[in-house]
Design a protein around this motif. Structure first.
Motif, short mmCIF file in Angstrom:
data_model
loop_
_atom_site.label_atom_id
_atom_site.label_comp_id
_atom_site.label_asym_id
_atom_site.label_seq_id
_atom_site.Cartn_x
_atom_site.Cartn_y
_atom_site.Cartn_z
N GLU A 22 -7.61 2.54 -3.33
CA GLU A 22 -8.15 1.93 -4.56
C GLU A 22 -7.04 1.33 -5.41
O GLU A 22 -7.22 0.29 -6.02
CB GLU A 22 -8.98 2.95 -5.35
N GLY A 23 -5.89 1.98 -5.44
CA GLY A 23 -4.74 1.42 -6.15
C GLY A 23 -4.28 0.12 -5.50
O GLY A 23 -3.94 -0.84 -6.20
N PHE A 24 -4.25 0.11 -4.16
CA PHE A 24 -3.88 -1.12 -3.46
C PHE A 24 -4.88 -2.22 -3.77
O PHE A 24 -4.50 -3.37 -4.00
CB PHE A 24 -3.80 -0.90 -1.95
N ARG B 9 -6.66 -2.66 -6.43
CA ARG B 9 -6.39 -3.17 -7.78
C ARG B 9 -5.13 -4.04 -7.80
O ARG B 9 -5.12 -5.12 -8.38
CB ARG B 9 -6.23 -2.00 -8.77
N ASP B 10 -4.05 -3.55 -7.14
CA ASP B 10 -2.80 -4.31 -7.10
C ASP B 10 -3.01 -5.65 -6.40
O ASP B 10 -2.49 -6.68 -6.83
CB ASP B 10 -1.70 -3.53 -6.39
N LEU C 287 0.86 -1.18 0.00
CA LEU C 287 0.00 0.00 0.00
C LEU C 287 0.90 1.23 0.00
O LEU C 287 1.74 1.38 0.90
CB LEU C 287 -0.89 -0.01 1.25
N THR C 288 0.74 2.07 -1.02
CA THR C 288 1.55 3.29 -1.09
C THR C 288 0.64 4.51 -1.04
O THR C 288 -0.54 4.44 -1.40
CB THR C 288 2.38 3.35 -2.38
N GLU C 289 1.19 5.61 -0.58
CA GLU C 289 0.42 6.86 -0.56
C GLU C 289 0.03 7.28 -1.97
O GLU C 289 -1.06 7.81 -2.18
CB GLU C 289 1.22 7.96 0.12
N GLN C 290 0.91 7.04 -2.92
CA GLN C 290 0.65 7.45 -4.29
C GLN C 290 -0.55 6.71 -4.88
O GLN C 290 -1.40 7.32 -5.52
CB GLN C 290 1.89 7.22 -5.19
N ALA C 291 -0.62 5.42 -4.68
CA ALA C 291 -1.71 4.62 -5.27
C ALA C 291 -2.98 4.69 -4.42
O ALA C 291 -4.09 4.55 -4.94
CB ALA C 291 -1.26 3.17 -5.43
N GLY C 292 -2.82 4.87 -3.11
CA GLY C 292 -3.98 4.94 -2.23
C GLY C 292 -4.68 3.60 -2.09
O GLY C 292 -4.22 2.57 -2.58
#
Length: 142
Positions: free
Chosen positions: A42-44, A46-47, A35-40
């Motif tokens: 929703e990005g996490f 998806r990943d 989990l990164t701040e950049q992806a947030g």
């Protein structure tokens, strides 16, 4: 065979996997998702979904090793684990650490992911120790 996902806040999952390669060599069937701040969130999400799909190939189950209970990696993993559509079955454990990651090799041949989850906790508990002063001198003899 059980496959694994290490899911953490920040780069911890990738760092644990990189460190394990230095000490143990390649750990087959272990994936990292961070989990990164950049992806947030929703990005996490998806990943994690993409990683779970990859980890599910030829697996009897996927064991997700999270950094802590109730954080985003845990919550997303539990959504997958408790979905009625989860195939193969998914189990989630909190408290991933370096010894636990190295123990994946010991439980990967299990067929039941929930048994593997319980076993990896059992194997890891003895590695949690506090250093204590020893009053007697230790020898170099093994």
């Amino acid at each position: 065979m059980i496959h694994f996902i290490v899911a953490t806040h920040g780069p911890l999952a990738a760092a644990l996997l990189e460190s394990s390669r230095m000490v143990y060599g390649d750990l087959p069937c272990v994936h990292a998702v961070c989990l990164t701040e950049q992806a947030g969130i929703e990005g996490f999400r998806r990943d994690f979904s993409t990683t779970l799909e990859a980890a599910s190939v030829n697996a009897d189950g996927v064991l997700v090793l999270c950094d802590m209970q109730s954080g985003t990696p845990w919550n997303v993993a539990c959504e997958a684990a408790f979905s009625p559509h989860a195939r193969p079955p998914v189990a989630v454990v909190a408290g991933v650490n370096f010894p636990m990651l190295l123990q994946t090799d010991e439980v990967m041949m299990a067929c039941d992911v929930h048994h593997a989850a319980a076993h990896i906790i059992e194997l890891t508990l003895p590695t949690l120790v506090q250093a204590k002063r020893v009053d007697t001198a230790q020898t170099d003899d093994f």
